[in-house]
Design a protein around this motif. Sequence first.
Motif, PDB file in Angstrom:
ATOM      1  N   VAL A 190       0.726  -1.383   0.078  1.00  0.00           N
ATOM      2  CA  VAL A 190       0.170   0.212  -0.218  1.00  0.00           C
ATOM      3  C   VAL A 190       0.857   1.176  -0.098  1.00  0.00           C
ATOM      4  CG1 VAL A 190      -1.715   1.327   1.424  1.00  0.00           C
ATOM      5  CG2 VAL A 190      -2.112  -0.981   1.026  1.00  0.00           C
ATOM      6  N   PRO A 191       1.714   1.366   1.193  1.00  0.00           N
ATOM      7  CA  PRO A 191       2.710   2.593   0.802  1.00  0.00           C
ATOM      8  C   PRO A 191       3.479   2.769  -0.464  1.00  0.00           C
ATOM      9  CG  PRO A 191       3.241   1.126   2.542  1.00  0.00           C
ATOM     10  CD  PRO A 191       2.059   0.724   2.191  1.00  0.00           C
ATOM     11  N   LEU A 192       3.913   1.559  -0.973  1.00  0.00           N
ATOM     12  CA  LEU A 192       4.765   1.851  -2.095  1.00  0.00           C
ATOM     13  C   LEU A 192       3.706   2.262  -3.087  1.00  0.00           C
ATOM     14  CD1 LEU A 192       7.152   1.349  -3.997  1.00  0.00           C
ATOM     15  CD2 LEU A 192       6.553  -1.147  -3.977  1.00  0.00           C
ATOM     16  N   ALA A 193       2.667   1.474  -3.490  1.00  0.00           N
ATOM     17  CA  ALA A 193       1.822   1.818  -4.395  1.00  0.00           C
ATOM     18  C   ALA A 193       1.231   3.618  -4.339  1.00  0.00           C
ATOM     19  CB  ALA A 193       0.408   1.168  -4.458  1.00  0.00           C
ATOM     20  N   ARG A 194       1.130   4.043  -3.351  1.00  0.00           N
ATOM     21  CA  ARG A 194       0.946   5.517  -3.089  1.00  0.00           C
ATOM     22  C   ARG A 194       2.316   6.124  -3.714  1.00  0.00           C
ATOM     23  NH1 ARG A 194      -2.264   4.441   2.519  1.00  0.00           N
ATOM     24  NH2 ARG A 194      -4.239   4.561   1.578  1.00  0.00           N
TER      25      ARG A 194
ATOM     26  N   GLU B  18       8.034   1.652 -23.006  1.00  0.00           N
ATOM     27  CA  GLU B  18       7.816   1.492 -21.532  1.00  0.00           C
ATOM     28  C   GLU B  18       8.877   0.473 -21.142  1.00  0.00           C
ATOM     29  OE1 GLU B  18       4.478  -0.862 -20.517  1.00  0.00           O
ATOM     30  OE2 GLU B  18       3.732  -0.659 -22.462  1.00  0.00           O
ATOM     31  N   VAL B  19       9.500   0.680 -19.926  1.00  0.00           N
ATOM     32  CA  VAL B  19      10.519  -0.061 -19.057  1.00  0.00           C
ATOM     33  C   VAL B  19      10.213  -0.234 -17.790  1.00  0.00           C
ATOM     34  CG1 VAL B  19      12.769   0.032 -18.518  1.00  0.00           C
ATOM     35  CG2 VAL B  19      12.384   0.604 -20.752  1.00  0.00           C
ATOM     36  N   ILE B  20      10.480  -1.523 -17.175  1.00  0.00           N
ATOM     37  CA  ILE B  20      10.106  -1.927 -16.005  1.00  0.00           C
ATOM     38  C   ILE B  20      11.452  -1.893 -15.024  1.00  0.00           C
ATOM     39  CG2 ILE B  20       9.170  -3.335 -14.150  1.00  0.00           C
ATOM     40  CD1 ILE B  20       7.322  -1.890 -16.139  1.00  0.00           C
ATOM     41  N   VAL B  21      11.703  -1.033 -14.225  1.00  0.00           N
ATOM     42  CA  VAL B  21      13.124  -1.042 -13.559  1.00  0.00           C
ATOM     43  C   VAL B  21      13.059  -1.737 -12.226  1.00  0.00           C
ATOM     44  CG1 VAL B  21      13.762   1.263 -14.665  1.00  0.00           C
ATOM     45  CG2 VAL B  21      12.757   1.275 -12.440  1.00  0.00           C
ATOM     46  N   GLN B  22      14.298  -1.953 -11.726  1.00  0.00           N
ATOM     47  CA  GLN B  22      14.303  -3.050 -10.747  1.00  0.00           C
ATOM     48  C   GLN B  22      14.501  -2.272  -9.263  1.00  0.00           C
ATOM     49  OE1 GLN B  22      14.456  -6.847 -10.541  1.00  0.00           O
ATOM     50  NE2 GLN B  22      14.099  -6.011  -8.657  1.00  0.00           N
ATOM     51  N   LEU B  23      13.910  -2.351  -8.377  1.00  0.00           N
ATOM     52  CA  LEU B  23      13.966  -1.876  -7.147  1.00  0.00           C
ATOM     53  C   LEU B  23      14.446  -2.949  -6.184  1.00  0.00           C
ATOM     54  CD1 LEU B  23      10.556  -0.147  -6.438  1.00  0.00           C
ATOM     55  CD2 LEU B  23      12.776   1.167  -6.985  1.00  0.00           C
ATOM     56  N   PRO B  24      15.148  -2.381  -4.985  1.00  0.00           N
ATOM     57  CA  PRO B  24      15.843  -3.400  -3.939  1.00  0.00           C
ATOM     58  C   PRO B  24      14.595  -3.953  -3.361  1.00  0.00           C
ATOM     59  CG  PRO B  24      16.239  -1.141  -3.217  1.00  0.00           C
ATOM     60  CD  PRO B  24      15.607  -1.163  -4.666  1.00  0.00           C
ATOM     61  N   ALA B  25      14.963  -5.391  -3.016  1.00  0.00           N
ATOM     62  CA  ALA B  25      14.006  -5.815  -1.783  1.00  0.00           C
ATOM     63  C   ALA B  25      14.288  -5.407  -0.555  1.00  0.00           C
ATOM     64  CB  ALA B  25      14.059  -7.474  -2.019  1.00  0.00           C
ATOM     65  N   ALA B  26      13.854  -4.351  -0.171  1.00  0.00           N
ATOM     66  CA  ALA B  26      14.132  -3.755   1.324  1.00  0.00           C
ATOM     67  C   ALA B  26      13.148  -2.875   1.814  1.00  0.00           C
ATOM     68  CB  ALA B  26      15.403  -2.457   0.875  1.00  0.00           C
ATOM     69  N   GLY B  27      13.538  -2.193   2.922  1.00  0.00           N
ATOM     70  CA  GLY B  27      12.518  -1.515   3.513  1.00  0.00           C
ATOM     71  C   GLY B  27      12.177  -0.232   2.931  1.00  0.00           C
ATOM     72  N   PRO B  28      11.381   0.356   3.667  1.00  0.00           N
ATOM     73  CA  PRO B  28      10.733   1.909   3.035  1.00  0.00           C
ATOM     74  C   PRO B  28      11.943   2.891   2.683  1.00  0.00           C
ATOM     75  CG  PRO B  28       9.321   1.204   4.782  1.00  0.00           C
ATOM     76  CD  PRO B  28      10.610   0.202   4.879  1.00  0.00           C
ATOM     77  N   ASP B  29      13.049   3.128   3.684  1.00  0.00           N
ATOM     78  CA  ASP B  29      13.775   3.878   3.389  1.00  0.00           C
ATOM     79  C   ASP B  29      14.573   3.657   2.129  1.00  0.00           C
ATOM     80  OD1 ASP B  29      12.958   5.524   5.776  1.00  0.00           O
ATOM     81  OD2 ASP B  29      14.383   4.783   7.198  1.00  0.00           O
TER      82      ASP B  29
ATOM     83  N   ALA C 138      -2.647  -2.854  -3.985  1.00  0.00           N
ATOM     84  CA  ALA C 138      -2.228  -1.669  -4.748  1.00  0.00           C
ATOM     85  C   ALA C 138      -3.231  -1.019  -5.670  1.00  0.00           C
ATOM     86  CB  ALA C 138      -0.938  -2.060  -5.539  1.00  0.00           C
ATOM     87  N   ALA C 139      -3.796  -1.975  -6.111  1.00  0.00           N
ATOM     88  CA  ALA C 139      -5.164  -1.320  -6.962  1.00  0.00           C
ATOM     89  C   ALA C 139      -6.378  -0.416  -6.223  1.00  0.00           C
ATOM     90  CB  ALA C 139      -5.791  -2.669  -7.641  1.00  0.00           C
ATOM     91  N   ALA C 140      -6.303  -0.840  -4.822  1.00  0.00           N
ATOM     92  CA  ALA C 140      -7.451  -0.268  -4.177  1.00  0.00           C
ATOM     93  C   ALA C 140      -7.090   1.070  -3.725  1.00  0.00           C
ATOM     94  CB  ALA C 140      -7.536  -1.132  -2.746  1.00  0.00           C
ATOM     95  N   VAL C 141      -5.583   1.506  -3.835  1.00  0.00           N
ATOM     96  CA  VAL C 141      -5.231   2.854  -3.196  1.00  0.00           C
ATOM     97  C   VAL C 141      -4.725   3.566  -4.186  1.00  0.00           C
ATOM     98  CG1 VAL C 141      -4.690   2.028  -0.771  1.00  0.00           C
ATOM     99  CG2 VAL C 141      -3.159   1.746  -2.463  1.00  0.00           C
ATOM    100  N   THR C 142      -4.925   3.337  -5.635  1.00  0.00           N
ATOM    101  CA  THR C 142      -4.349   4.104  -6.668  1.00  0.00           C
ATOM    102  C   THR C 142      -5.668   4.193  -7.574  1.00  0.00           C
ATOM    103  OG1 THR C 142      -3.570   2.117  -7.630  1.00  0.00           O
ATOM    104  CG2 THR C 142      -1.978   3.451  -6.384  1.00  0.00           C
ATOM    105  N   GLU C 143      -5.321   5.123  -8.710  1.00  0.00           N
ATOM    106  CA  GLU C 143      -6.231   5.172  -9.629  1.00  0.00           C
ATOM    107  C   GLU C 143      -5.631   5.148 -11.210  1.00  0.00           C
ATOM    108  OE1 GLU C 143      -8.221   9.082  -9.018  1.00  0.00           O
ATOM    109  OE2 GLU C 143      -9.390   8.206  -7.320  1.00  0.00           O
TER     110      GLU C 143
END
Length: 285
Positions: A17-21, A261-272, A70-75
């Motif tokens: 949820v916070p990531l999607a927002r 369009e391109v999909i970039v990699q994020l680290p599997a990590a905490g919010p910070d 994620a769908a529920a908190v984004t448009e």
Amino acid sequence: MRIGVTIFLTDETVRPVPLARELEQRGYDALYLPEHTHIPVSRDTPAPMGEPLPREYGRTLDAFTALAQAAAVTERLRLGTGITLIAQHDPVVLAKQVATLDHLSGGRFTFGVGFGWNVEEAADHGVDWRTRRRLGRDRLALMRALWAPEPTAYDGPFGAVRASEAHPKPVQAPRETPAGPLYGPRTLLGGAAGPRLFAHIAEHADGWLPIGGGGLTESLPLLRTAWEEAGRDAKDLTVVPYAVRPSAGKLAHFADLGVGEVIVQLPAAGPDEVLRALDSYAEFL
């Protein structure tokens, strides 16, 4: 260039949820999630990304549950799987999950599918590794029968379904092809470049989800040839480089090849740590 992200969401990382927002607020295009149901510890299959296998592979959240949050908190944020291991699913249940997510998100779902690399994981799902590709194609065909606008039966080499009432239907409109309409959401096949994969993409899918995007200068013309030889319209082919480590030069190269369009990699990590990565990619938006 539309920029989406992918991440191994686990019980130890930032939550959906916070990531999607954050993604929607910052102008990112999409969130794609991988899946592994489990990783047997008695594993004999070499990991294609190298050893030891990263910790997150055995801790992934269920992709469809996380994407629904994620769908529920984004448009606007588009949602995708990268990839669904289609041979490891009951296709009737998976058809319902996909159609429901596309319905609830207003048609924002991309169905990234593939056949996996972990022999032991697949075996625990009853999958014969030698036939997994044919099984996956058969399951996709069965799912499309359930997504058809009218009750449609399917009888294939690995499964069958009676003509059924099966709702909700995916929101996205069917795409006409010489082999018949493709029902369901946009479907991208993952896998290594080669004539067999490209023939399957041209026959069954809307495009390709190549990991990393390396070698596209050589492989894209081959895919486009297979696509056009199958009678598909060149403008309908979609190629989305996936799990990319971005740079300005790399994205410019993709754009020169006609990639939008391109999909970039994020680290599997905490919010910070994830937010720092999003900040570092902001220059590409």
